[in-house]
Motif scaffolding. Sequence first.
Motif, PDB file in Angstrom:
ATOM      1  N   HIS A 286     -14.885  11.722  15.489  1.00 50.46           N
ATOM      2  CA  HIS A 286     -15.210  11.521  16.900  1.00 50.46           C
ATOM      3  C   HIS A 286     -16.673  11.844  17.188  1.00 50.46           C
ATOM      4  CE1 HIS A 286     -14.822  11.857  21.304  1.00 50.46           C
ATOM      5  NE2 HIS A 286     -15.574  12.934  21.168  1.00 50.46           N
ATOM      6  N   ALA A 287     -17.172  12.917  16.577  1.00 53.66           N
ATOM      7  CA  ALA A 287     -18.515  13.413  16.886  1.00 53.66           C
ATOM      8  C   ALA A 287     -19.623  12.660  16.162  1.00 53.66           C
ATOM      9  CB  ALA A 287     -18.595  14.906  16.550  1.00 53.66           C
ATOM     10  N   GLY A 288     -19.291  11.653  15.374  1.00 54.05           N
ATOM     11  CA  GLY A 288     -20.311  10.887  14.671  1.00 54.05           C
ATOM     12  C   GLY A 288     -20.875  11.588  13.459  1.00 54.05           C
ATOM     13  N   GLN A 289     -20.123  12.551  12.905  1.00 51.66           N
ATOM     14  CA  GLN A 289     -20.605  13.297  11.748  1.00 51.66           C
ATOM     15  C   GLN A 289     -20.122  12.702  10.428  1.00 51.66           C
ATOM     16  OE1 GLN A 289     -19.096  17.124  12.974  1.00 51.66           O
ATOM     17  NE2 GLN A 289     -21.073  17.734  13.788  1.00 51.66           N
ATOM     18  N   VAL A 290     -19.515  11.537  10.491  1.00 46.56           N
ATOM     19  CA  VAL A 290     -19.023  10.863   9.289  1.00 46.56           C
ATOM     20  C   VAL A 290     -19.760   9.535   9.135  1.00 46.56           C
ATOM     21  CG1 VAL A 290     -17.021   9.719   8.249  1.00 46.56           C
ATOM     22  CG2 VAL A 290     -16.736  11.931   9.391  1.00 46.56           C
ATOM     23  N   ASP A 291     -20.291   9.291   7.944  1.00 46.37           N
ATOM     24  CA  ASP A 291     -20.899   7.999   7.623  1.00 46.37           C
ATOM     25  C   ASP A 291     -19.986   7.290   6.636  1.00 46.37           C
ATOM     26  OD1 ASP A 291     -22.363   5.802   6.928  1.00 46.37           O
ATOM     27  OD2 ASP A 291     -24.142   6.899   6.243  1.00 46.37           O
ATOM     28  N   PRO A 292     -19.104   6.417   7.131  1.00 46.65           N
ATOM     29  CA  PRO A 292     -18.143   5.772   6.231  1.00 46.65           C
ATOM     30  C   PRO A 292     -18.788   4.955   5.126  1.00 46.65           C
ATOM     31  CG  PRO A 292     -17.501   5.475   8.528  1.00 46.65           C
ATOM     32  CD  PRO A 292     -18.891   6.027   8.532  1.00 46.65           C
ATOM     33  N   SER A 293     -20.001   4.474   5.338  1.00 46.35           N
ATOM     34  CA  SER A 293     -20.638   3.609   4.343  1.00 46.35           C
ATOM     35  C   SER A 293     -20.921   4.347   3.045  1.00 46.35           C
ATOM     36  CB  SER A 293     -21.941   3.029   4.901  1.00 46.35           C
ATOM     37  OG  SER A 293     -22.911   4.052   5.108  1.00 46.35           O
ATOM     38  N   GLU A 294     -20.867   5.682   3.063  1.00 40.18           N
ATOM     39  CA  GLU A 294     -21.116   6.455   1.854  1.00 40.18           C
ATOM     40  C   GLU A 294     -19.882   6.524   0.946  1.00 40.18           C
ATOM     41  OE1 GLU A 294     -22.463  10.259   3.089  1.00 40.18           O
ATOM     42  OE2 GLU A 294     -24.493   9.563   3.577  1.00 40.18           O
ATOM     43  N   HIS A 295     -18.744   6.003   1.405  1.00 38.46           N
ATOM     44  CA  HIS A 295     -17.487   6.143   0.671  1.00 38.46           C
ATOM     45  C   HIS A 295     -16.842   4.785   0.429  1.00 38.46           C
ATOM     46  CE1 HIS A 295     -17.844  10.421   1.644  1.00 38.46           C
ATOM     47  NE2 HIS A 295     -18.127  10.040   2.866  1.00 38.46           N
ATOM     48  N   ARG A 296     -16.056   4.722  -0.630  1.00 40.60           N
ATOM     49  CA  ARG A 296     -15.296   3.507  -0.900  1.00 40.60           C
ATOM     50  C   ARG A 296     -14.151   3.335   0.102  1.00 40.60           C
ATOM     51  NH1 ARG A 296     -17.395   0.073  -5.023  1.00 40.60           N
ATOM     52  NH2 ARG A 296     -18.367   1.369  -6.617  1.00 40.60           N
ATOM     53  N   ALA A 318     -16.392   0.759   9.972  1.00 42.08           N
ATOM     54  CA  ALA A 318     -16.262   1.032   8.539  1.00 42.08           C
ATOM     55  C   ALA A 318     -15.584  -0.128   7.831  1.00 42.08           C
ATOM     56  CB  ALA A 318     -15.465   2.319   8.341  1.00 42.08           C
ATOM     57  N   ARG A 319     -14.467  -0.575   8.382  1.00 38.21           N
ATOM     58  CA  ARG A 319     -13.763  -1.722   7.779  1.00 38.21           C
ATOM     59  C   ARG A 319     -14.645  -2.955   7.739  1.00 38.21           C
ATOM     60  NH1 ARG A 319      -9.674  -4.438  11.720  1.00 38.21           N
ATOM     61  NH2 ARG A 319     -11.751  -4.742  12.655  1.00 38.21           N
ATOM     62  N   ASP A 320     -15.330  -3.240   8.840  1.00 41.67           N
ATOM     63  CA  ASP A 320     -16.162  -4.444   8.909  1.00 41.67           C
ATOM     64  C   ASP A 320     -17.391  -4.334   8.019  1.00 41.67           C
ATOM     65  OD1 ASP A 320     -14.309  -5.300  10.729  1.00 41.67           O
ATOM     66  OD2 ASP A 320     -15.542  -4.867  12.491  1.00 41.67           O
ATOM     67  N   GLY A 321     -17.733  -3.107   7.620  1.00 39.28           N
ATOM     68  CA  GLY A 321     -18.863  -2.910   6.724  1.00 39.28           C
ATOM     69  C   GLY A 321     -18.463  -2.812   5.266  1.00 39.28           C
ATOM     70  N   GLY A 322     -17.182  -2.937   4.962  1.00 39.11           N
ATOM     71  CA  GLY A 322     -16.733  -2.952   3.574  1.00 39.11           C
ATOM     72  C   GLY A 322     -16.071  -1.683   3.084  1.00 39.11           C
ATOM     73  N   THR A 323     -15.884  -0.682   3.951  1.00 39.50           N
ATOM     74  CA  THR A 323     -15.186   0.545   3.557  1.00 39.50           C
ATOM     75  C   THR A 323     -13.699   0.387   3.826  1.00 39.50           C
ATOM     76  OG1 THR A 323     -17.125   1.918   4.056  1.00 39.50           O
ATOM     77  CG2 THR A 323     -14.992   3.034   3.939  1.00 39.50           C
ATOM     78  N   SER A 324     -12.886   0.606   2.814  1.00 36.41           N
ATOM     79  CA  SER A 324     -11.444   0.419   2.949  1.00 36.41           C
ATOM     80  C   SER A 324     -10.817   1.580   3.719  1.00 36.41           C
ATOM     81  CB  SER A 324     -10.790   0.292   1.571  1.00 36.41           C
ATOM     82  OG  SER A 324     -11.236  -0.890   0.921  1.00 36.41           O
ATOM     83  N   LEU A 325      -9.610   1.344   4.232  1.00 36.88           N
ATOM     84  CA  LEU A 325      -8.883   2.323   5.032  1.00 36.88           C
ATOM     85  C   LEU A 325      -7.479   2.483   4.466  1.00 36.88           C
ATOM     86  CD1 LEU A 325      -9.836   0.884   8.554  1.00 36.88           C
ATOM     87  CD2 LEU A 325     -11.062   2.654   7.261  1.00 36.88           C
ATOM     88  N   VAL A 326      -7.048   3.741   4.339  1.00 30.79           N
ATOM     89  CA  VAL A 326      -5.736   4.035   3.775  1.00 30.79           C
ATOM     90  C   VAL A 326      -4.987   4.950   4.749  1.00 30.79           C
ATOM     91  CG1 VAL A 326      -4.473   5.063   1.848  1.00 30.79           C
ATOM     92  CG2 VAL A 326      -6.602   3.802   1.429  1.00 30.79           C
ATOM     93  N   PHE A 327      -3.900   4.449   5.319  1.00 33.23           N
ATOM     94  CA  PHE A 327      -3.085   5.211   6.256  1.00 33.23           C
ATOM     95  C   PHE A 327      -1.743   5.503   5.592  1.00 33.23           C
ATOM     96  CE2 PHE A 327      -5.974   2.542   8.739  1.00 33.23           C
ATOM     97  CZ  PHE A 327      -6.573   3.479   9.573  1.00 33.23           C
ATOM     98  N   GLY A 473     -14.251  -7.626   2.706  1.00 33.29           N
ATOM     99  CA  GLY A 473     -13.759  -7.226   1.394  1.00 33.29           C
ATOM    100  C   GLY A 473     -12.995  -5.918   1.415  1.00 33.29           C
ATOM    101  N   ALA A 474     -13.046  -5.206   2.532  1.00 40.01           N
ATOM    102  CA  ALA A 474     -12.324  -3.940   2.644  1.00 40.01           C
ATOM    103  C   ALA A 474     -10.824  -4.185   2.722  1.00 40.01           C
ATOM    104  CB  ALA A 474     -12.791  -3.179   3.879  1.00 40.01           C
ATOM    105  N   TYR A 475     -10.062  -3.308   2.082  1.00 39.78           N
ATOM    106  CA  TYR A 475      -8.607  -3.315   2.203  1.00 39.78           C
ATOM    107  C   TYR A 475      -8.181  -2.330   3.287  1.00 39.78           C
ATOM    108  CZ  TYR A 475      -8.033  -5.911  -2.189  1.00 39.78           C
ATOM    109  OH  TYR A 475      -8.069  -6.860  -3.164  1.00 39.78           O
ATOM    110  N   VAL A 476      -7.077  -2.639   3.967  1.00 39.72           N
ATOM    111  CA  VAL A 476      -6.467  -1.726   4.933  1.00 39.72           C
ATOM    112  C   VAL A 476      -4.991  -1.613   4.577  1.00 39.72           C
ATOM    113  CG1 VAL A 476      -5.941  -1.243   7.346  1.00 39.72           C
ATOM    114  CG2 VAL A 476      -8.123  -2.331   6.733  1.00 39.72           C
ATOM    115  N   PHE A 477      -4.573  -0.418   4.189  1.00 38.58           N
ATOM    116  CA  PHE A 477      -3.185  -0.160   3.793  1.00 38.58           C
ATOM    117  C   PHE A 477      -2.543   0.741   4.831  1.00 38.58           C
ATOM    118  CE2 PHE A 477      -0.065   2.691   1.811  1.00 38.58           C
ATOM    119  CZ  PHE A 477       0.815   1.767   1.256  1.00 38.58           C
ATOM    120  N   ALA A 478      -1.331   0.395   5.252  1.00 33.57           N
ATOM    121  CA  ALA A 478      -0.554   1.218   6.184  1.00 33.57           C
ATOM    122  C   ALA A 478       0.846   1.396   5.622  1.00 33.57           C
ATOM    123  CB  ALA A 478      -0.506   0.565   7.561  1.00 33.57           C
ATOM    124  N   ALA A 479       1.189   2.635   5.259  1.00 33.87           N
ATOM    125  CA  ALA A 479       2.481   2.912   4.619  1.00 33.87           C
ATOM    126  C   ALA A 479       3.645   2.641   5.553  1.00 33.87           C
ATOM    127  CB  ALA A 479       2.519   4.366   4.135  1.00 33.87           C
ATOM    128  N   GLY A 480       3.474   2.952   6.850  1.00 34.20           N
ATOM    129  CA  GLY A 480       4.524   2.648   7.813  1.00 34.20           C
ATOM    130  C   GLY A 480       5.705   3.591   7.802  1.00 34.20           C
TER     131      GLY A 480
END
Length: 512
Positions: A286-296, A318-327, A473-480
């Motif tokens: 929330h506070a902008g202290q994370v730079d997702p582009s530094e991570h896969r 992050a997703r639109d910049g190529g960083t994947s998301l895993v939920f 190219g980013a993947y988004v996984f949601a276990a559900g």
Amino acid sequence: MGTELNRRWESGTHAYSVSDPFGQGPLPWLRSPDQYLAGAEGAVPWYVSVDAPGQQPLSEGVRPKPPVGTPQSSNDVDQQIKGFASAGVIRPGGSVDFRVTVNPPREFTVDVYRIGHYGGDGARHMTSSPLIAGLAQPAPLVVDRTVSCHHWWHSWRLQVPLHWKPGAYVAVLTTADMLHRSHIPFTVRDFADQGHTAELLLVLPDVTWQAYNLFPEDGRTGASLYHAWDGRGGLVGESEAAVTVSFDRPHATAGLPLHVGHAYDFIRWAERYGYDLSYATATDLHAGQVDPSEHRALVFPGHDEYWSEPMRRTVERARDGGTSLVFLSANTMYWRVELSAAASGEPNRLLNCRKRQKPGPGTPAAGVPGAASALWRDAGEPEQHLLGVQYSGRVAAPVPLVARHTAHWLWDGTGLQEGDELPGLVAGEADRYYPKVALPEHTERVLLAHSPYRDLAGRTRYQETSLYRAPSGAYVFAAGTFAWSPALGRPGLTDERVQRATANLLDRLCKN
């Protein structure tokens, strides 16, 4: 931590556990070692201690007696020992202040543990404090339904050595007479390490943890975004609950957040197999202290229900910049919240969410003008727009996850065939695909499970596990399902096929 150290944890009196919460045993948000408690009995919400005022006690024989000489968990009525960590980002080389109340006043110690996989032990002892003179702090301040302890005196400052690894830590508070114990979770981060950037960033859901925090469970003043006390020891529901809760207070009962076990399950499994992790919190996001582009990839290991607009926008970018998301859970990004400053001026120490109430306009909890509730869906942005699926409902009793599209690479090496069942993997809460809700842009998409279950009303519903690839190219996984992270290594819930599928996913993200 060997057997002797493990015994120190087995109080048996945690609100939701029956043994060591940091080793290989049941964790605090479970009331039994082998199943989820999905429904409420009478007026008792599923996350509230059944030992709280006005609630019916557990039936005889369910809660084991603690070993002789083992401290009892402090309760919220007498607050024999309770505490919380001060605000601020905690880094190696920095410090963290703990504010602790002890009633009656007496000396206490702090033992600090790091959660991980240490030869099968669930945590490693990092340091101990000297004897600290404890005092009974002033009563919590209460304004409307908001409870805050920001006025408590600092009790002990932990200097975090430079050699400590970032991670999820727990400070264990124990009175010197060994009668009572409580816990304070905190996160050590390092956003300034230019020499190394971890492939995976683990985001701990501290915002959601506070939404459920009913401290103090005293029958009078405690409140969460779900419930509050009526002054006679009974609970009132969302219509009378808090719309603002504070981070400046202990967590209820044993001092550990609800669902903290999801994160600990993933951490132990990931560190066991050598995955390269950095750590952050939802508040950092929330506070902008994370730079997702530094991570896969960004990994959300547990129940992560409450999201602010800055959190969501950061993850979308992050997703639109190529960083994947895993939920790795369900019911993610359900409520839209605001974070605001505490009375002391410390930023992001108040969590505001009106749920379905109608606070006055202009208040931090007011939400989007004209929206029927604080749901992201009612704000015109269903969570499916990002996740690919969205929350469907509570699961009355655990049922199998039914695997689909088993020729997909995620299921490689699991041995699963189309329609095979993974017992107990749909539990707690579940997500599904809503055909009438727009999907995110994607170049490929697959539903990897389609599992029937019954909700609390007895109706048949379906759980689905989703994976899509964004144009970046980013993947988004949601276990559900709530049961995915526990299946990575919690005794009685471990499933090697889920372990393999998760490894397939993370390996592809890290190598992609």
